[in-house]
Design a protein around this motif. Structure first.
Motif, PDB file in Angstrom:
ATOM      1  N   VAL A  56      49.573  34.815  39.731  1.00  0.00           N
ATOM      2  CA  VAL A  56      50.411  34.919  40.919  1.00  0.00           C
ATOM      3  C   VAL A  56      51.797  34.367  40.586  1.00  0.00           C
ATOM      4  N   HIS A  65      52.812  40.410  39.267  1.00  0.00           N
ATOM      5  CA  HIS A  65      51.545  39.933  39.804  1.00  0.00           C
ATOM      6  C   HIS A  65      50.365  40.671  39.163  1.00  0.00           C
ATOM      7  N   LEU A 183      46.758  31.351  44.059  1.00  0.00           N
ATOM      8  CA  LEU A 183      47.823  31.173  45.045  1.00  0.00           C
ATOM      9  C   LEU A 183      47.788  29.768  45.631  1.00  0.00           C
TER      10      LEU A 183
END
Length: 232
Positions: A56, A65, A183
């Motif tokens: 990420v 990504h 994330l």
């Protein structure tokens, strides 16, 4: 992130890299990095395989990504399916690691550093998979929020990513999937930045190395006390 425990076998994992870290005029929080997480079919990087990987981007183009399921030649253990929610049908017809290795390396090379929660698990697995296809990780720093959580939240219960994320106000839904865990790890590190109070990436990596071993010393002392109590 599969149910991982930190390992003390990766000596030097958080040592300052041999290659110099390029000094920046701004904080590491503004530098480009990938938050990385993997899911695997076991806990042994020499024998087990990566089944999902996520990179990420932070302070980078969203085009870089990566969120990829990876096929492996063996069926998934039932325990892994329960933890991750990934099953054999989901991996069917997905690329193997060799098919995505160059893309992963090409992305990583564009970052100033990598972030992974409990990197002592993720990094050896990634190195092992790359070695299978005769490739190696670029020599860039890895930063592990887990090391800092063990220091900052040392008196708080629960050091897993889901526990730390909740304490620090970081959203983590559907844990144990690579993208969600990656994330959360990146956002958690940024949340910790004001408490860590270090601007320079080189200083951050050096502090991490010190804390990694201090945490190890503390765990060893606690284990000795427990053994003494049991045998008393």
């Amino acid at each position: 992130m599969t149910n991982k425990t930190s390992t003390m076998s990766q000596l030097g994992l958080f040592s300052t890299p041999s290659a110099p870290i390029v000094a920046k005029e701004f904080s590491w929080t503004k530098q480009s990095f990938f938050a990385l997480d993997i899911e695997t079919n076991g806990l042994n990087p020499a024998a087990d395989r990566i089944i999902e990987i996520a990179l990420v981007p932070f302070n980078m183009s969203c085009d870089s990504h990566i969120n990829q399921l990876i096929s492996i030649p063996t069926p998934l253990p039932l325990e892994i399916q329960k933890i991750t929610g990934i099953n054999d049908n989901m991996l069917k017809n997905k690329p193997s690691f060799i098919d995505v290795a160059d893309r992963i390396l090409g992305s990583i090379k564009n970052a100033d550093f990598i972030v992974a929660y409990n990197a002592a698990f993720d990094k050896p697995f990634l190195e092992s998979e790359l070695a299978r296809v005769n490739k190696a990780l670029p020599n860039i720093p890895w930063v592990d929020p887990f090391v800092f959580i063990c220091e900052i939240d040392r008196y708080k219960k629960g050091k897993k990513l889901i526990d730390a994320a909740k304490r620090w106000g970081v959203s983590l839904e559907d844990a144990h999937r690579a993208h969600n865990d990656a994330l959360a790890a990146g956002e958690l590190l940024l949340k910790l930045s004001s408490t860590i109070a270090i601007d320079d990436l080189k200083d951050l990596v050096e502090k991490q190395s010190i804390l990694f071993w201090k945490n190890a010393h503390n765990r060893h002392e606690m284990q000795q006390k427990q053994e003494w109590s049991i045998n008393r």
